[in-house]
Write a protein that holds these residues in place. Sequence first.
Motif, PDB file in Angstrom:
ATOM      1  N   ALA A 163      46.983   7.039  80.446  1.00  0.00           N
ATOM      2  CA  ALA A 163      47.298   7.822  81.632  1.00  0.00           C
ATOM      3  C   ALA A 163      46.107   8.605  82.281  1.00  0.00           C
ATOM      4  CB  ALA A 163      48.347   8.982  80.922  1.00  0.00           C
ATOM      5  N   ASP A 164      45.367   8.840  81.618  1.00  0.00           N
ATOM      6  CA  ASP A 164      44.184   9.756  82.111  1.00  0.00           C
ATOM      7  C   ASP A 164      43.577   8.762  83.265  1.00  0.00           C
ATOM      8  OD1 ASP A 164      42.509  11.867  82.407  1.00  0.00           O
ATOM      9  OD2 ASP A 164      41.165  11.225  80.840  1.00  0.00           O
ATOM     10  N   CYS A 167      45.256   8.946  86.295  1.00  0.00           N
ATOM     11  CA  CYS A 167      45.314  10.079  86.920  1.00  0.00           C
ATOM     12  C   CYS A 167      44.079  10.420  87.685  1.00  0.00           C
ATOM     13  CB  CYS A 167      45.487  11.077  85.944  1.00  0.00           C
ATOM     14  SG  CYS A 167      46.232  12.472  86.388  1.00  0.00           S
ATOM     15  N   GLY A 172      48.320  16.050  90.186  1.00  0.00           N
ATOM     16  CA  GLY A 172      49.279  16.473  88.757  1.00  0.00           C
ATOM     17  C   GLY A 172      49.081  17.919  88.690  1.00  0.00           C
ATOM     18  N   ASP A 173      50.152  18.240  87.490  1.00  0.00           N
ATOM     19  CA  ASP A 173      50.063  19.580  87.159  1.00  0.00           C
ATOM     20  C   ASP A 173      49.827  19.830  85.809  1.00  0.00           C
ATOM     21  OD1 ASP A 173      52.454  18.397  86.152  1.00  0.00           O
ATOM     22  OD2 ASP A 173      53.909  19.179  87.250  1.00  0.00           O
ATOM     23  N   ALA A 175      51.875  20.454  83.172  1.00  0.00           N
ATOM     24  CA  ALA A 175      52.854  19.649  82.306  1.00  0.00           C
ATOM     25  C   ALA A 175      52.287  18.062  82.116  1.00  0.00           C
ATOM     26  CB  ALA A 175      54.226  19.405  82.830  1.00  0.00           C
ATOM     27  N   ARG A 176      51.693  17.501  83.182  1.00  0.00           N
ATOM     28  CA  ARG A 176      51.201  16.154  83.162  1.00  0.00           C
ATOM     29  C   ARG A 176      49.981  16.393  82.409  1.00  0.00           C
ATOM     30  NH1 ARG A 176      49.878  11.885  87.789  1.00  0.00           N
ATOM     31  NH2 ARG A 176      49.487  10.146  86.542  1.00  0.00           N
ATOM     32  N   LEU A 177      49.136  17.306  82.841  1.00  0.00           N
ATOM     33  CA  LEU A 177      47.839  17.511  81.939  1.00  0.00           C
ATOM     34  C   LEU A 177      47.995  17.754  80.490  1.00  0.00           C
ATOM     35  CD1 LEU A 177      44.754  17.695  82.342  1.00  0.00           C
ATOM     36  CD2 LEU A 177      44.859  19.951  82.746  1.00  0.00           C
ATOM     37  N   HIS A 179      50.568  16.737  78.816  1.00  0.00           N
ATOM     38  CA  HIS A 179      50.904  15.394  78.174  1.00  0.00           C
ATOM     39  C   HIS A 179      49.889  14.547  77.652  1.00  0.00           C
ATOM     40  CE1 HIS A 179      53.904  11.801  78.486  1.00  0.00           C
ATOM     41  NE2 HIS A 179      53.858  12.250  77.305  1.00  0.00           N
ATOM     42  N   ILE A 180      48.881  14.347  78.746  1.00  0.00           N
ATOM     43  CA  ILE A 180      47.802  13.280  78.634  1.00  0.00           C
ATOM     44  C   ILE A 180      47.228  14.049  77.465  1.00  0.00           C
ATOM     45  CG2 ILE A 180      45.425  12.930  79.507  1.00  0.00           C
ATOM     46  CD1 ILE A 180      46.724  12.714  82.219  1.00  0.00           C
TER      47      ILE A 180
END
Length: 298
Positions: A163-164, A167, A172-173, A175-177, A179-180
Amino acid sequence: MIACGSQLFLDYVHGNSPLVEAALDRYSQYGDDCPPTLRQAIRHSLLAPGKRLRPLLVLLAAGACGCPPRAALPAACAVEMVHTYSLIHDDLPAMDNDQYRRGRPCCHVQFGEAQAILAGDALLAQAFEILADEVQPADVAVRCCQALARAAGPGALVGGQAADLECAGNTGDLARLEHIHRRKTGALFRVSLQLGGLIARAERSRLDALDAFGQKLGLAFQIIDDLLDEQGNASSLGKSVGKDRKQAKLTFPALLGEARSQQRAAALIDEAQAELRAFGDRAGCLQSLAQYVLERNH
Ligand code: GRG
């Protein structure tokens, strides 16, 4: 709860990291069937001066649940092997393309890409061999293998890394950061604590408390890691700095700014420490490790 700074943990490191270093050295001797270049490549990365936070978390979690550190030493080394594999592979040209790690040239810089890939592969496999061979009784060994496999797999470490990589370009925001990083960084912190608890045969409520501590600690560790990439210096960190900004990576300081990132890390450490209240004095060193994560400069 014991109020303490990082000194208690630093004293623990002084007393216990020689145990970890000696065991890692023993585990990476290998017989004649392992070619010398592969042995050297593995030892170059595994025995380089890492902080050994994950193996120490295994030992400390076991200790907090009443189990002597030596019983948890094989599992501690297994986690460090998975972590080292992930660093070797992360540094490859196809991934982060780094040159310098743990104060040494990266494994692929010293030994070539093919040997570095194989060194990582070997460490990943060996981690599970050690758990299966040395954790007793067998049902605990199975649970340890299962937990480490899950933490290293597509829904955790490898998934977070994938995912990283996708990205790129600072998109991204928060929440995404998060989650990674729950997958890429947090999963190995959490499983380290779980292995310690499993080996000590801790009850469910204790395993849950260790897990909640690990989630918050892992995220705080990553925020500080991002801040150190902005502010730290390469010789004390033993790795390159300033790469996140150069590569326009999605990071906590890029999203929140440095001051708010620092505040968020401090709040997470407070919350993590509160999760260990039920352990009383036995978790003093884990509390102190959490403080160290906040204050560290390497
Ligand atoms: C290749 C499957 C795969 C995963 C790579 C480890 C990793 C995932 C990426 C490394 C880049 C990075 C900065 C990750 C987040 C934080 C982290 C894991 C830092 C390194 O851990 P430390 O500081 O390292 O505990 P030492 O060398 O002290 O053990």
